[in-house]
Design a protein around this motif. Sequence first.
Motif, PDB file in Angstrom:
ATOM      1  N   ILE A  92       0.755  -1.235  -0.106  1.00  0.00           N
ATOM      2  CA  ILE A  92      -0.173   0.106   0.103  1.00  0.00           C
ATOM      3  C   ILE A  92       0.958   1.065  -0.115  1.00  0.00           C
ATOM      4  CG2 ILE A  92      -2.000  -1.060   1.103  1.00  0.00           C
ATOM      5  CD1 ILE A  92      -1.180   0.179   4.010  1.00  0.00           C
ATOM      6  N   HIS A  93       2.174   1.118   0.312  1.00  0.00           N
ATOM      7  CA  HIS A  93       3.138   2.273   0.240  1.00  0.00           C
ATOM      8  C   HIS A  93       4.396   1.687   0.035  1.00  0.00           C
ATOM      9  CE1 HIS A  93       4.599   6.276   2.275  1.00  0.00           C
ATOM     10  NE2 HIS A  93       5.759   5.710   1.747  1.00  0.00           N
ATOM     11  N   GLN A  94       5.134   2.358  -1.215  1.00  0.00           N
ATOM     12  CA  GLN A  94       6.392   1.968  -1.491  1.00  0.00           C
ATOM     13  C   GLN A  94       7.178   3.293  -2.043  1.00  0.00           C
ATOM     14  OE1 GLN A  94       6.924  -0.472  -5.134  1.00  0.00           O
ATOM     15  NE2 GLN A  94       8.964  -1.095  -4.410  1.00  0.00           N
ATOM     16  N   CYS A  95       8.219   3.557  -1.456  1.00  0.00           N
ATOM     17  CA  CYS A  95       8.940   4.880  -1.361  1.00  0.00           C
ATOM     18  C   CYS A  95      10.423   4.693  -1.281  1.00  0.00           C
ATOM     19  CB  CYS A  95       8.447   5.996  -0.651  1.00  0.00           C
ATOM     20  SG  CYS A  95       8.841   5.814   1.035  1.00  0.00           S
ATOM     21  N   ASP A  96      11.050   5.958  -1.691  1.00  0.00           N
ATOM     22  CA  ASP A  96      12.469   5.826  -1.693  1.00  0.00           C
ATOM     23  C   ASP A  96      12.817   6.786  -0.215  1.00  0.00           C
ATOM     24  OD1 ASP A  96      12.266   8.410  -2.344  1.00  0.00           O
ATOM     25  OD2 ASP A  96      13.320   8.259  -4.104  1.00  0.00           O
ATOM     26  N   GLY A  97      11.760   6.965   0.564  1.00  0.00           N
ATOM     27  CA  GLY A  97      12.128   7.896   1.792  1.00  0.00           C
ATOM     28  C   GLY A  97      11.854   9.300   1.570  1.00  0.00           C
ATOM     29  N   LEU A  98      11.713   9.627   0.177  1.00  0.00           N
ATOM     30  CA  LEU A  98      11.383  10.738  -0.261  1.00  0.00           C
ATOM     31  C   LEU A  98      10.181  10.885  -1.246  1.00  0.00           C
ATOM     32  CD1 LEU A  98      14.921  12.303  -1.036  1.00  0.00           C
ATOM     33  CD2 LEU A  98      13.461  12.818   1.048  1.00  0.00           C
ATOM     34  N   GLU A  99      10.127  10.105  -2.091  1.00  0.00           N
ATOM     35  CA  GLU A  99       8.947   9.984  -3.067  1.00  0.00           C
ATOM     36  C   GLU A  99       8.295   8.508  -3.256  1.00  0.00           C
ATOM     37  OE1 GLU A  99      10.545  11.376  -6.632  1.00  0.00           O
ATOM     38  OE2 GLU A  99      10.709  13.701  -6.099  1.00  0.00           O
ATOM     39  N   PHE A 100       7.107   8.823  -3.798  1.00  0.00           N
ATOM     40  CA  PHE A 100       6.461   7.457  -3.819  1.00  0.00           C
ATOM     41  C   PHE A 100       7.039   6.822  -5.191  1.00  0.00           C
ATOM     42  CE2 PHE A 100       2.987   9.021  -1.407  1.00  0.00           C
ATOM     43  CZ  PHE A 100       2.604   7.790  -0.731  1.00  0.00           C
ATOM     44  N   LEU A 101       7.257   5.435  -4.928  1.00  0.00           N
ATOM     45  CA  LEU A 101       7.588   4.571  -6.177  1.00  0.00           C
ATOM     46  C   LEU A 101       6.395   3.956  -6.551  1.00  0.00           C
ATOM     47  CD1 LEU A 101      10.701   3.105  -4.887  1.00  0.00           C
ATOM     48  CD2 LEU A 101      10.749   4.981  -6.228  1.00  0.00           C
ATOM     49  N   SER A 102       5.307   3.738  -5.900  1.00  0.00           N
ATOM     50  CA  SER A 102       4.061   2.838  -6.294  1.00  0.00           C
ATOM     51  C   SER A 102       3.126   3.301  -5.185  1.00  0.00           C
ATOM     52  CB  SER A 102       4.156   1.637  -6.406  1.00  0.00           C
ATOM     53  OG  SER A 102       4.262   0.847  -5.203  1.00  0.00           O
ATOM     54  N   PRO A 103       1.698   3.341  -5.295  1.00  0.00           N
ATOM     55  CA  PRO A 103       1.363   3.230  -6.880  1.00  0.00           C
ATOM     56  C   PRO A 103       1.346   4.071  -7.859  1.00  0.00           C
ATOM     57  CG  PRO A 103      -0.395   4.088  -5.381  1.00  0.00           C
ATOM     58  CD  PRO A 103       0.826   3.901  -4.515  1.00  0.00           C
ATOM     59  N   GLU A 104       1.248   3.590  -9.135  1.00  0.00           N
ATOM     60  CA  GLU A 104       1.677   4.413 -10.477  1.00  0.00           C
ATOM     61  C   GLU A 104       1.059   5.767 -10.195  1.00  0.00           C
ATOM     62  OE1 GLU A 104       3.858   5.263 -13.410  1.00  0.00           O
ATOM     63  OE2 GLU A 104       3.774   3.408 -12.315  1.00  0.00           O
ATOM     64  N   GLU A 105      -0.327   5.914  -9.729  1.00  0.00           N
ATOM     65  CA  GLU A 105      -0.998   7.177  -9.816  1.00  0.00           C
ATOM     66  C   GLU A 105      -0.320   8.256  -8.674  1.00  0.00           C
ATOM     67  OE1 GLU A 105      -3.497   4.468  -7.180  1.00  0.00           O
ATOM     68  OE2 GLU A 105      -2.475   4.524  -9.139  1.00  0.00           O
ATOM     69  N   LYS A 106       0.667   7.797  -7.884  1.00  0.00           N
ATOM     70  CA  LYS A 106       1.370   8.586  -6.857  1.00  0.00           C
ATOM     71  C   LYS A 106       2.897   8.766  -7.042  1.00  0.00           C
ATOM     72  CE  LYS A 106      -1.700   7.942  -2.870  1.00  0.00           C
ATOM     73  NZ  LYS A 106      -1.738   7.568  -1.201  1.00  0.00           N
ATOM     74  N   LYS A 107       3.427   7.887  -8.279  1.00  0.00           N
ATOM     75  CA  LYS A 107       4.681   7.751  -8.333  1.00  0.00           C
ATOM     76  C   LYS A 107       5.335   9.348  -8.566  1.00  0.00           C
ATOM     77  CE  LYS A 107       8.137   5.261 -11.139  1.00  0.00           C
ATOM     78  NZ  LYS A 107       8.407   4.290 -12.340  1.00  0.00           N
ATOM     79  N   GLY A 108       6.511   9.647  -7.792  1.00  0.00           N
ATOM     80  CA  GLY A 108       7.135  11.037  -8.072  1.00  0.00           C
ATOM     81  C   GLY A 108       6.688  11.910  -7.157  1.00  0.00           C
ATOM     82  N   GLN A 109       5.434  11.632  -6.223  1.00  0.00           N
ATOM     83  CA  GLN A 109       4.933  12.626  -5.407  1.00  0.00           C
ATOM     84  C   GLN A 109       5.563  12.403  -4.186  1.00  0.00           C
ATOM     85  OE1 GLN A 109       0.674  12.410  -5.130  1.00  0.00           O
ATOM     86  NE2 GLN A 109       0.485  12.348  -7.315  1.00  0.00           N
ATOM     87  N   PRO A 110       5.628  13.389  -3.204  1.00  0.00           N
ATOM     88  CA  PRO A 110       6.245  13.393  -2.028  1.00  0.00           C
ATOM     89  C   PRO A 110       5.461  12.335  -0.921  1.00  0.00           C
ATOM     90  CG  PRO A 110       5.917  15.753  -2.473  1.00  0.00           C
ATOM     91  CD  PRO A 110       5.308  15.068  -3.526  1.00  0.00           C
ATOM     92  N   CYS A 111       6.196  11.341  -0.516  1.00  0.00           N
ATOM     93  CA  CYS A 111       5.582  10.221   0.179  1.00  0.00           C
ATOM     94  C   CYS A 111       5.156  10.624   1.555  1.00  0.00           C
ATOM     95  CB  CYS A 111       6.773   8.926   0.117  1.00  0.00           C
ATOM     96  SG  CYS A 111       7.963   9.311   1.410  1.00  0.00           S
ATOM     97  N   GLY A 112       5.734  11.580   2.283  1.00  0.00           N
ATOM     98  CA  GLY A 112       5.209  12.083   3.703  1.00  0.00           C
ATOM     99  C   GLY A 112       6.008  11.414   4.545  1.00  0.00           C
ATOM    100  N   CYS A 113       7.033  10.648   4.296  1.00  0.00           N
ATOM    101  CA  CYS A 113       7.889   9.982   5.461  1.00  0.00           C
ATOM    102  C   CYS A 113       8.466  10.895   6.457  1.00  0.00           C
ATOM    103  CB  CYS A 113       8.763   8.831   4.949  1.00  0.00           C
ATOM    104  SG  CYS A 113       7.938   7.468   4.388  1.00  0.00           S
ATOM    105  N   PRO A 114       8.520  10.739   7.621  1.00  0.00           N
ATOM    106  CA  PRO A 114       9.210  11.524   8.543  1.00  0.00           C
ATOM    107  C   PRO A 114      10.831  11.689   8.038  1.00  0.00           C
ATOM    108  CG  PRO A 114       8.240   9.933   9.977  1.00  0.00           C
ATOM    109  CD  PRO A 114       8.291   9.491   8.366  1.00  0.00           C
ATOM    110  N   PRO A 115      11.584  12.928   7.891  1.00  0.00           N
ATOM    111  CA  PRO A 115      12.873  13.066   7.607  1.00  0.00           C
ATOM    112  C   PRO A 115      13.677  12.621   8.557  1.00  0.00           C
ATOM    113  CG  PRO A 115      11.850  15.344   8.307  1.00  0.00           C
ATOM    114  CD  PRO A 115      10.763  14.262   8.370  1.00  0.00           C
TER     115      PRO A 115
END
Length: 318
Positions: A92-115
Amino acid sequence: MTQSTTVPVGSFRTGRLAEGRPQALDAWRVTTDDAEVAARIANLLGGQPQPNEGGGKLAHEVLTKVETVRLLMDGPDAVAAHMILWGSKGIIHQCDGLEFLSPEEKKGQPCGCPPVFEDRKVAAKEGRGPMPSINLTFRIAAEPALGKFHFMTSSWQMAAQLSDLTDALKRINGPAICDLTLELVAYTTKMGRGVCYQKPVVTVLGSPDTVTIEPPQVAEPTPTPAPSPLRREARLTSEPTIPSAMESIHSVSVSAALLRQAAEVLGTAGHEETVIAALSEIAAGRQQAAELFRLREQFGQITAIAGRALQGRDSALT
């Protein structure tokens, strides 16, 4: 970071299933679908090829005799890492710590993970945030023609050191010789509970031109002690585990009376602290250096260090 599309010939693992229960291991376990690869792994790292009954889809497994394997990693691209939160229906959430990697519709958007890294750990522990998913791809340095293997872990410790690892691999500027080690960690929590776990550690040694590629050394098998109340809880995770009555490959048999006497010699205040002290440099003056190193690596040998320390004390009193 990218990952090679080459299908690995096998996987390195830190645990297995035993009678349906997860079990932590003190040495590397390798699984593969290739019987010849399993036989060669056993020859290189010790152990015996056997049908895989310890979990996973691959047909064969080898419970090796080594805690450290010398690897050949193809630069920083051999490291793939992201953060994943699983739900009942999948990721339900996949990111690189800064941006979403999936789902496709969220890819590239800020993921919201704590810095802050520690805040991410808290969020994951509470089920509100993703956990690390790290995949290392490598060859065995002593026999690279055997093919590529991989090791997957959700270790927060390794996640915290990924930037150092990738920077070191970049500095090599080509294939790098590395050591992959299961490092024993033991400590006492603020609540007085003993904790021990195996931490995967990657050490970059240098390029093949500057580092001697030595065949992995097969460790001597550790005798299995009699059952005792002191056991490590067996889990497949690389994170800390609390000792319990659950079975493990290696256990420790030390009576309460022996622990109390060892505490007098080592100057410790409790059972857990006594165990940790015996594995630390506190006991270095009481044992030969080679023996101490082996005891620190093999937690199941704690009885020997406590017993011999007591012998030294008794001799001094006579």
